[in-house]
Motif scaffolding. Sequence first.
Motif, mmCIF file in Angstrom:
data_model
loop_
_atom_site.group_PDB
_atom_site.id
_atom_site.type_symbol
_atom_site.label_atom_id
_atom_site.label_comp_id
_atom_site.label_asym_id
_atom_site.label_seq_id
_atom_site.Cartn_x
_atom_site.Cartn_y
_atom_site.Cartn_z
ATOM 1 N N UNK A 121 0.846 -1.184 0.000
ATOM 2 C CA UNK A 121 0.000 0.000 0.000
ATOM 3 C C UNK A 121 0.878 1.229 0.000
ATOM 4 N N UNK A 122 0.271 2.387 0.140
ATOM 5 C CA UNK A 122 0.989 3.653 0.101
ATOM 6 C C UNK A 122 0.999 4.283 1.489
ATOM 7 N N UNK A 158 7.314 3.602 -1.645
ATOM 8 C CA UNK A 158 7.397 2.999 -2.976
ATOM 9 C C UNK A 158 6.050 2.457 -3.439
ATOM 10 N N UNK A 159 5.127 2.241 -2.481
ATOM 11 C CA UNK A 159 3.813 1.722 -2.842
ATOM 12 C C UNK A 159 2.994 2.647 -3.722
ATOM 13 N N UNK A 160 3.446 3.881 -3.907
ATOM 14 C CA UNK A 160 2.700 4.801 -4.770
ATOM 15 C C UNK A 160 2.681 4.312 -6.213
ATOM 16 N N UNK A 161 3.690 3.510 -6.561
ATOM 17 C CA UNK A 161 3.716 2.955 -7.915
ATOM 18 C C UNK A 161 2.553 2.005 -8.158
ATOM 19 N N UNK A 167 7.321 8.863 -6.248
ATOM 20 C CA UNK A 167 7.290 9.867 -5.171
ATOM 21 C C UNK A 167 7.660 11.263 -5.662
ATOM 22 N N UNK A 168 8.585 11.352 -6.597
ATOM 23 C CA UNK A 168 9.019 12.658 -7.088
ATOM 24 C C UNK A 168 7.894 13.412 -7.796
ATOM 25 N N UNK A 169 6.970 12.669 -8.411
ATOM 26 C CA UNK A 169 5.900 13.311 -9.172
ATOM 27 C C UNK A 169 4.851 13.979 -8.297
ATOM 28 N N UNK A 170 4.826 13.651 -7.006
ATOM 29 C CA UNK A 170 3.814 14.239 -6.115
ATOM 30 C C UNK A 170 4.458 15.016 -4.971
ATOM 31 N N UNK A 202 -2.287 6.108 5.265
ATOM 32 C CA UNK A 202 -2.073 4.894 4.482
ATOM 33 C C UNK A 202 -3.215 4.755 3.477
ATOM 34 N N UNK A 203 -2.867 4.399 2.244
ATOM 35 C CA UNK A 203 -3.854 4.143 1.196
ATOM 36 C C UNK A 203 -3.611 2.738 0.666
ATOM 37 N N UNK A 204 -4.676 1.962 0.568
ATOM 38 C CA UNK A 204 -4.532 0.580 0.134
ATOM 39 C C UNK A 204 -5.526 0.250 -0.966
#
Length: 626
Positions: free
Chosen positions: A345-346, A365-368, A375-378, A446-448
Amino acid sequence: MPVMPLPANPSSAEDACALPALGAASGRGAHNDDPARAGVTGQDPLLDALMRLAARHFDVAAACVLPGEAADVPAWLGAGVDAPLREALREVREVLRTTARNENESMVEPWIVNDLDSDPAWQACLSRASALPFRFVAAWPLTGANGDALGSLCLLDHAPRELSAQQRASLDDFARVIAALAHEALPSDATLRAELDTLRERERLLALAIAGSGTGIWDRNVVTGEIRYSTGWKAMLGYADDEVTNRIEDSYLRLHPEDLAYVQATMRAHFEGRTDQYEVEHRIRCKDGSYKWICSRGKVTARGSDGHALRMVGTSTDVTSMREMAERLRESVNLVTNLTNEVPGLVFQCRRAPDGHTCFPYASAGIGEIYELTPEQVATNAAGIDALIHPDDLDAYRASFAESAATLAPWHLEYRVRLPQQGLRWRQGDAKPQRLADGATVWHGFITDVTERKRIEAELQEFAMTDGLTRLANRRHFMARLDAQLVLLRRTGGPDCALMMCDLDHFKSINDRFGHAVGDDALRHFASVLREHLRVGDVAGRIGGEEFAILLGGADLDGACTVARRIQDCIAEAPLLSQTGTVVLTVSIGVTQLRVDDVSAETPLSRSDVALYRAKKGGRNRIERA
C-alpha cells in the motif's frame, strides 16, 4: 588534517597561546638556563614580563624593544641578550632607520616583512646574523606623548608568517603600553598592572574555551615537516605529552588507511590555493588501538614569495559521538523506509497549505502500485493524483480532505481511480491530520487497494438481493422494492404502478417428466424472457417455486395486460430446448394496480395472487385482473 596539532585542552594560558617564550626577548625553544632568557633591560621586571607576554601572545620566537634615537630612552638591549641576537637586532634597527631616511620618513609607521628571504635588501643587511635565521620581522613604532620616536616593539620568528587585523590591533595595544612605560608617562603602576592583568585574563579565558570545547590545536611547519600538537590534542587520543613525535610522517601512520589518500588530497588542494581553508573528517588511531572520528580544520598562515605554503595552523575536534548518532539516525531512516516500502500500500505524508495547495512530501514505494506514479511526481504538487480520481468520486475526494482539514477529524474515504495500466480500481484512504504553526494541515496515513474487497462486497450484496437460480430479485428484495414504491405513491399520489404475478403452467409435470434439472432450466429460461422484455426500472423477482412477480412503474391495468400478453407470446414462440427434447411452456398471469390505501406490500401481492388463481382455475395460460 589533524595530524599537526599544537596546544589544545591547555591547562594554562601558556599552553593555549602556543609556544613558550625564550625569556624576555625570546619566544620558543630555549631552556631556563639559556643566556637569552635574561631580561631585555636588566632594569625593569615589568618590561621584562611584557616581552615574555608579547612573545607568547603572538606565538613568535622573539619579542623585544629596539631603542630609538631619543637621548632620554634607556638602552633596553642589555647584556642579557647574547651577541648573535644583539647583532641581528642591531641590523634590524639600522635597516629600519635607513629605510625611513631613504623614504624621507621618520620611524613612526609600522614595518612588517612577512618573509625576509623574499627581499634581497633584507638578506644583505642580515648576512652577518646568519646564525639566527629569522625570516619574519614586525616593528611597531613606540611614540611618546609629544610625538617623539622612542623606538620600536619588534617581533621576530624563524618562519614566514602574516599578522591578522586583530593581531595588528593587539600589537598596537602592546606598543602603547610599552611607550608609556618607556617615557615614564604611565598614569600609575596600578593602572599598567591592571592592563597586564586584562591581557592575562584574556589568555586564561582563551585557554578555558579551548579546553572546554574538546578541541586540540596543531601547528605544522610545511618546509621542515615538523608538526606540534597541544596537550589537549594528545589527550583527546589518549596520549601523554611525550608520547607523540613532531614528524608529519608519524602523523600519517595514525590515519586510518582508508582515509589517508583523501586527507592528503584535501590538504594538497589547500596548499595549492584551490580552497580557502582545509576541512576534513577522518579517523585517527588512538593509543589503545581504536579509531576516533576527527573533524580537522586549518589554514595556511604563511606562504613564500612563490606562493608555496610555509606554515599551517589548525584545530582537531572529536566528532565520534556525532558520527555514531548520525549513523544510528541513518539506519533508523533506512529501516523505516524499507518497512514502508514493503507494506502493500501507500504510506504517505500529505501537506495542504492554507491556500489549498496540496503535495505529498513523503510517499513510499507503494505509490507505484496505488497510483502508478513516483514519489518525485507528487512531492511538490498533488495534481497528478487528482487527475487519476474517478470523475464521479473527485468532488467527494476533495471534500473529504477539506472537511478533515477544517475539523481535524481523521480522514477516511473509499473511492475509485482510473489508472493507465490497471484500469478501474478501488482505493481506501485513512489518515490523521495535524495543524502546523503556519496554518497548513499535514496528514500521515495509508492508502490501500480494496478492489477485491469491493468486488466481494458487491457479490455478497447481489447474493443477498438475488435469486441464485434465476438471477432475478429474490422475494426479500422484491418486497423491499414494492414497499418503496408504495411509500412513493402515498407521498406523491403517483405515478401509476402495476403488479403482476406469473406462474409457469404444469411445472410439476415438467419436473416429473423431464427431471428437476430441466425444471431448473425452464425457470432460468422464463427469467431470461422477463429480462429481455421488461423496461429499465421495472423489477422482476422470483417469489418462490415457479412463481414470479413483476413491478411495472408508470403502468395502469391496461398497460400491464399488454406487457403480460407480450410475455405469453414470447414464451410460446421460444420453447425450451433441452437435451431430452423441446419443452413447451405457458404462463398464467394475475394483474393488479397499486393503490394509495394499500396497507403494505402484502396487500397488492395478495390481490394479484387472487387474480393469478382465477387465471389458472379458468384454464391456465390466461391473464386476469384484480
